[in-house]
Motif scaffolding. Structure first.
Motif, PDB file in Angstrom:
ATOM      1  N   GLU A 178     -21.135 -64.323 -46.424  1.00  7.77           N
ATOM      2  CA  GLU A 178     -19.679 -64.456 -46.369  1.00  7.77           C
ATOM      3  C   GLU A 178     -19.201 -64.539 -44.922  1.00  7.77           C
ATOM      4  N   VAL A 224     -25.225 -60.753 -49.465  1.00  5.08           N
ATOM      5  CA  VAL A 224     -24.185 -61.739 -49.765  1.00  5.08           C
ATOM      6  C   VAL A 224     -23.003 -61.618 -48.802  1.00  5.08           C
ATOM      7  N   THR A 239     -16.907 -61.686 -54.481  1.00  9.74           N
ATOM      8  CA  THR A 239     -16.986 -61.268 -55.884  1.00  9.74           C
ATOM      9  C   THR A 239     -18.353 -60.664 -56.193  1.00  9.74           C
ATOM     10  N   SER A 240     -19.400 -61.313 -55.721  1.00  4.88           N
ATOM     11  CA  SER A 240     -20.765 -60.817 -55.954  1.00  4.88           C
ATOM     12  C   SER A 240     -20.978 -59.477 -55.248  1.00  4.88           C
ATOM     13  N   LYS A 276     -18.788 -57.148 -54.540  1.00  8.92           N
ATOM     14  CA  LYS A 276     -18.114 -56.079 -55.283  1.00  8.92           C
ATOM     15  C   LYS A 276     -18.949 -55.632 -56.481  1.00  8.92           C
ATOM     16  N   LEU A 277     -19.520 -56.613 -57.162  1.00 10.39           N
ATOM     17  CA  LEU A 277     -20.362 -56.308 -58.328  1.00 10.39           C
ATOM     18  C   LEU A 277     -21.600 -55.523 -57.910  1.00 10.39           C
ATOM     19  N   TYR A 278     -22.248 -55.955 -56.820  1.00  9.82           N
ATOM     20  CA  TYR A 278     -23.446 -55.259 -56.338  1.00  9.82           C
ATOM     21  C   TYR A 278     -23.117 -53.834 -55.868  1.00  9.82           C
ATOM     22  N   THR A 335     -17.111 -66.519 -53.742  1.00  7.51           N
ATOM     23  CA  THR A 335     -18.219 -66.114 -54.623  1.00  7.51           C
ATOM     24  C   THR A 335     -18.951 -64.925 -54.021  1.00  7.51           C
ATOM     25  N   GLU A 336     -19.118 -64.952 -52.694  1.00  5.20           N
ATOM     26  CA  GLU A 336     -19.835 -63.872 -52.012  1.00  5.20           C
ATOM     27  C   GLU A 336     -19.094 -62.539 -52.131  1.00  5.20           C
ATOM     28  N   LYS A 393     -28.531 -56.020 -51.760  1.00  2.00           N
ATOM     29  CA  LYS A 393     -28.049 -57.324 -52.216  1.00  2.00           C
ATOM     30  C   LYS A 393     -26.595 -57.530 -51.789  1.00  2.00           C
ATOM     31  N   ALA A 394     -25.809 -56.444 -51.843  1.00  3.22           N
ATOM     32  CA  ALA A 394     -24.414 -56.542 -51.421  1.00  3.22           C
ATOM     33  C   ALA A 394     -24.337 -56.949 -49.958  1.00  3.22           C
TER      34      ALA A 394
END
Length: 381
Positions: free
Chosen positions: A50, A46, A29-30, A32-34, A26-27, A42-43
């Protein structure tokens, strides 16, 4: 049968994609989005989670390196990339490409700051841009530690802002990486200047230690670049500053005896003798060098300087003894043709024209002296 194979192949591909998706936490994936959203704080948050959950997350460290780069924290970028590579080589190509791209960006930005500083008249503003250039060249050196260009520009930025001591380490690195002529020359010059400053403060022993460092560096450099006149000049002066004149003289003299038709050895020996104010001996060596090569510009210039300094020494001695001795003018006359040739050389600068102007003045050639001094002023603008 073919249809069945296609269905089976599609199922395998789907399974691999599903497995890849399941393997990404989840970390990750999050993160990459950030990163796509440029929300780097925020990236990083997370990704740190991880790493805590999975200390061997090569992808986590790789992405962390990307985030640190975007935040301008190049030291942590390199550390994160190195950590990813120590776990696996999965992201080796991506890391290599990313580091190279980042190096180019940072290095070029440093060059732009350096060039801007060189054009600014206000000293405070100039220093601000030199500091920015220093910061970027230091970062470039951290990103690509085997790139001599980073250290070379870092050294020049330090020297330009007057921080010679900080320039020592990058100059040493340039020498270690590529035996650079600039590395030897500027490092030797810095050691010599530091020694001279200490000597002027009455700190004789400390001064000698720096003169000896200059001798070590410049002697090594002279083996690779025997015709570099700046290197030779500072080497000769360093020997004199370190009170090692007899040692230096014997070394240079031995070279002349071994190869009497080597113009560089003749010239080198002449420079040392000139620095020691042994004018007659220096004159002999420069003349010998010119017999070997009549177009040897360095020997032409320094023979002119020898006569000028010789004349000045005679003049000062006469004044100190309260005597009248017009023989000094003979030396200035001897200097004239050589300095007139020197100002026609491509490397002639304001100081060369200044010397010629002084000779003209002493010889009463007022109009020529004014022209020479005006030319010197033009070159200084």
């Amino acid at each position: 049968m073919k249809k069945s194979n296609l269905i089976y192949a599609a199922f395998i591909v789907f399974g691999m994609l599903l497995m890849g998706y399941q393997c990404s936490s989840t970390e990750i994936t999050s993160a990459k989005l950030y990163i796509q959203q440029k929300n780097y704080d925020k990236a990083l948050e997370v990704l740190q989670k991880e790493i805590q959950k999975n200390p061997n997350s090569d992808q986590g460290y790789y992405l962390m390196g990307v985030v640190y780069s975007e935040k301008g924290d190049y030291k942590n970028m390199v550390q994160s990339f190195d950590k990813s590579l120590s776990i696996s080589k999965t992201y080796e190509k991506e890391i290599k490409d990313y580091k190279k791209s980042t190096w180019v960006t940072v290095f070029n930005r440093g060059v732009a700051f350096f060039q801007r500083a060189a054009k600014i008249q206000d000293e405070d503003s100039m220093m601000v841009y030199f500091d920015k250039a220093v910061a970027d060249f230091k970062a470039a050196a951290e990103i690509e530690p085997d790139s001599a260009d980073s250290y070379k520009n870092l050294a020049f930025a330090y020297m330009s802002k007057g921080d010679n001591e900080s320039a020592i380490a990058p100059l040493q690195k340039i020498i270690a990486l590529e035996k650079s002529k600039d590395g030897y020359k500027y490092l030797g010059e810095i050691y010599y200047v530091m020694g001279s400053n200490l000597k002027n403060q009455g700190k004789e022993e400390e001064a000698k230690s720096y003169f000896n460092k200059a001798i070590d560096v410049l002697s090594e450099g002279r083996k690779l670049y025997p015709d570099d006149t700046d290197m030779l000049l500072f080497l000769s002066n360093a020997y004199i500053g370190a009170d090692r004149i007899s040692e230096a003289t014997s070394q240079f003299e031995a070279g002349v005896k071994a190869e009497p038709n080597n113009k560089y050895y003749r010239y080198n020996y002449g420079v040392l003798l000139l620095g020691a104010e042994k004018f007659a001996e220096a004159e002999e060596q420069f003349k010998k060098a010119l017999e070997i090569d009549p177009n040897y510009n360095n020997a032409i210039y320094n023979l002119g300087v020898t006569y000028l300094k010789w004349g000045l020494a005679i003049q000062k001695k006469a004044e100190a003894e309260n005597k009248i001795d017009e023989s000094y003018k003979e030396k200035y006359r001897a200097a004239l043709p050589y300095l007139e040739k020197a100002v026609e050389m491509p490397e002639a600068d304001a100081n060369t024209w200044e010397l010629l102007g002084r000779v003209y003045s002493v010889l009463g050639m007022t109009e020529d002296a004014n022209k020479a001094f005006n030319k010197a002023d033009e070159l200084r603008k």
